[in-house]
Design a protein around this motif. Structure first.
Motif, mmCIF file in Angstrom:
data_model
loop_
_atom_site.group_PDB
_atom_site.id
_atom_site.type_symbol
_atom_site.label_atom_id
_atom_site.label_comp_id
_atom_site.label_asym_id
_atom_site.label_seq_id
_atom_site.Cartn_x
_atom_site.Cartn_y
_atom_site.Cartn_z
ATOM 1 N N PHE A 34 0.829 -1.201 0.000
ATOM 2 C CA PHE A 34 0.000 0.000 0.000
ATOM 3 C C PHE A 34 0.866 1.254 0.000
ATOM 4 C CE2 PHE A 34 -1.939 3.403 2.500
ATOM 5 C CZ PHE A 34 -3.026 3.697 1.687
ATOM 6 N N LEU A 35 1.891 1.281 0.852
ATOM 7 C CA LEU A 35 2.745 2.463 0.933
ATOM 8 C C LEU A 35 3.550 2.690 -0.339
ATOM 9 C CD1 LEU A 35 3.979 2.174 4.618
ATOM 10 C CD2 LEU A 35 2.277 3.750 3.683
ATOM 11 N N VAL A 36 4.052 1.624 -0.940
ATOM 12 C CA VAL A 36 4.807 1.752 -2.189
ATOM 13 C C VAL A 36 3.904 2.296 -3.297
ATOM 14 C CG1 VAL A 36 5.946 0.424 -4.019
ATOM 15 C CG2 VAL A 36 6.554 0.040 -1.630
ATOM 16 N N ILE A 37 2.710 1.764 -3.404
ATOM 17 C CA ILE A 37 1.777 2.225 -4.437
ATOM 18 C C ILE A 37 1.367 3.675 -4.181
ATOM 19 C CG2 ILE A 37 -0.561 1.927 -5.339
ATOM 20 C CD1 ILE A 37 -0.100 -1.090 -5.075
ATOM 21 N N LYS A 38 1.159 4.033 -2.935
ATOM 22 C CA LYS A 38 0.783 5.407 -2.602
ATOM 23 C C LYS A 38 1.898 6.384 -2.973
ATOM 24 C CE LYS A 38 -0.823 8.275 1.175
ATOM 25 N NZ LYS A 38 -1.157 8.352 2.589
ATOM 26 N N ILE A 39 3.143 6.013 -2.692
ATOM 27 C CA ILE A 39 4.280 6.871 -3.039
ATOM 28 C C ILE A 39 4.396 7.014 -4.548
ATOM 29 C CG2 ILE A 39 6.806 6.991 -3.013
ATOM 30 C CD1 ILE A 39 6.634 5.739 -0.172
ATOM 31 N N GLN A 40 4.252 5.915 -5.285
ATOM 32 C CA GLN A 40 4.326 5.971 -6.752
ATOM 33 C C GLN A 40 3.188 6.801 -7.325
ATOM 34 O OE1 GLN A 40 4.372 1.864 -7.944
ATOM 35 N NE2 GLN A 40 6.595 1.710 -7.752
ATOM 36 N N TYR A 41 1.998 6.648 -6.766
ATOM 37 C CA TYR A 41 0.849 7.435 -7.226
ATOM 38 C C TYR A 41 1.094 8.922 -7.027
ATOM 39 C CZ TYR A 41 -3.716 9.640 -7.172
ATOM 40 O OH TYR A 41 -4.752 10.492 -7.386
ATOM 41 N N ASN A 42 1.605 9.297 -5.870
ATOM 42 C CA ASN A 42 1.874 10.710 -5.608
ATOM 43 C C ASN A 42 2.942 11.268 -6.538
ATOM 44 O OD1 ASN A 42 -0.055 11.079 -3.630
ATOM 45 N ND2 ASN A 42 1.320 10.425 -2.005
ATOM 46 N N LYS A 43 3.966 10.477 -6.850
ATOM 47 C CA LYS A 43 4.992 10.917 -7.795
ATOM 48 C C LYS A 43 4.392 11.151 -9.174
ATOM 49 C CE LYS A 43 9.049 8.723 -5.778
ATOM 50 N NZ LYS A 43 10.085 7.691 -5.974
ATOM 51 N N GLU A 44 3.576 10.199 -9.634
ATOM 52 C CA GLU A 44 2.954 10.352 -10.955
ATOM 53 C C GLU A 44 1.969 11.511 -10.976
ATOM 54 O OE1 GLU A 44 3.757 8.810 -13.790
ATOM 55 O OE2 GLU A 44 5.342 7.836 -12.637
ATOM 56 N N LYS A 45 1.238 11.702 -9.893
ATOM 57 C CA LYS A 45 0.294 12.816 -9.812
ATOM 58 C C LYS A 45 1.042 14.139 -9.876
ATOM 59 C CE LYS A 45 -1.716 14.029 -5.950
ATOM 60 N NZ LYS A 45 -2.551 14.092 -4.748
ATOM 61 N N ASN A 46 2.165 14.228 -9.179
ATOM 62 C CA ASN A 46 2.954 15.464 -9.201
ATOM 63 C C ASN A 46 3.550 15.719 -10.583
ATOM 64 O OD1 ASN A 46 2.375 16.017 -6.544
ATOM 65 N ND2 ASN A 46 4.207 14.987 -5.782
ATOM 66 N N LYS A 47 3.973 14.649 -11.271
ATOM 67 C CA LYS A 47 4.472 14.808 -12.641
ATOM 68 C C LYS A 47 3.368 15.331 -13.551
ATOM 69 C CE LYS A 47 7.726 10.976 -12.825
ATOM 70 N NZ LYS A 47 8.003 9.708 -13.516
ATOM 71 N N PHE A 48 2.173 14.771 -13.403
ATOM 72 C CA PHE A 48 1.050 15.192 -14.229
ATOM 73 C C PHE A 48 0.704 16.649 -13.958
ATOM 74 C CE2 PHE A 48 -3.423 15.868 -15.082
ATOM 75 C CZ PHE A 48 -3.537 15.377 -16.373
#
Length: 75
Positions: free
Chosen positions: A30-44
């Motif tokens: 869950f934490l790994v996916i949440k961190i990756q999601y936030n990185k992709e959201k910030n890139k977007f």
């Protein structure tokens, strides 16, 4: 009574260790996916933060975005 819950006729060590391992694994995932999601959201947001019509058309023209948009349903 509580001791029976913890020891489970000698299988408690196995059961609780398996339960703990599963819980830790799910939490880590869950934490790994949440961190990756936030990185992709910030890139977007950095790339398409304030979309005007020109940038929105450009985003729709990209092949990966076309694929993503084709898989969504209109609700």
């Amino acid at each position: 009574m509580i001791e029976n819950l913890f020891f489970m006729n000698g299988y408690g060590l196995y059961v609780w260790s398996a339960f703990s391992f599963t819980l830790v694994s799910f939490l880590t995932l869950f934490l790994v996916i949440k961190i990756q999601y936030n990185k992709e959201k910030n890139k977007f947001i950095a790339k398409f933060g304030s979309l005007n019509s020109k940038r929105a058309a450009f985003a729709k023209s990209q092949s990966i975005n076309k694929e993503i948009l084709s898989n969504t349903s209109n609700i």
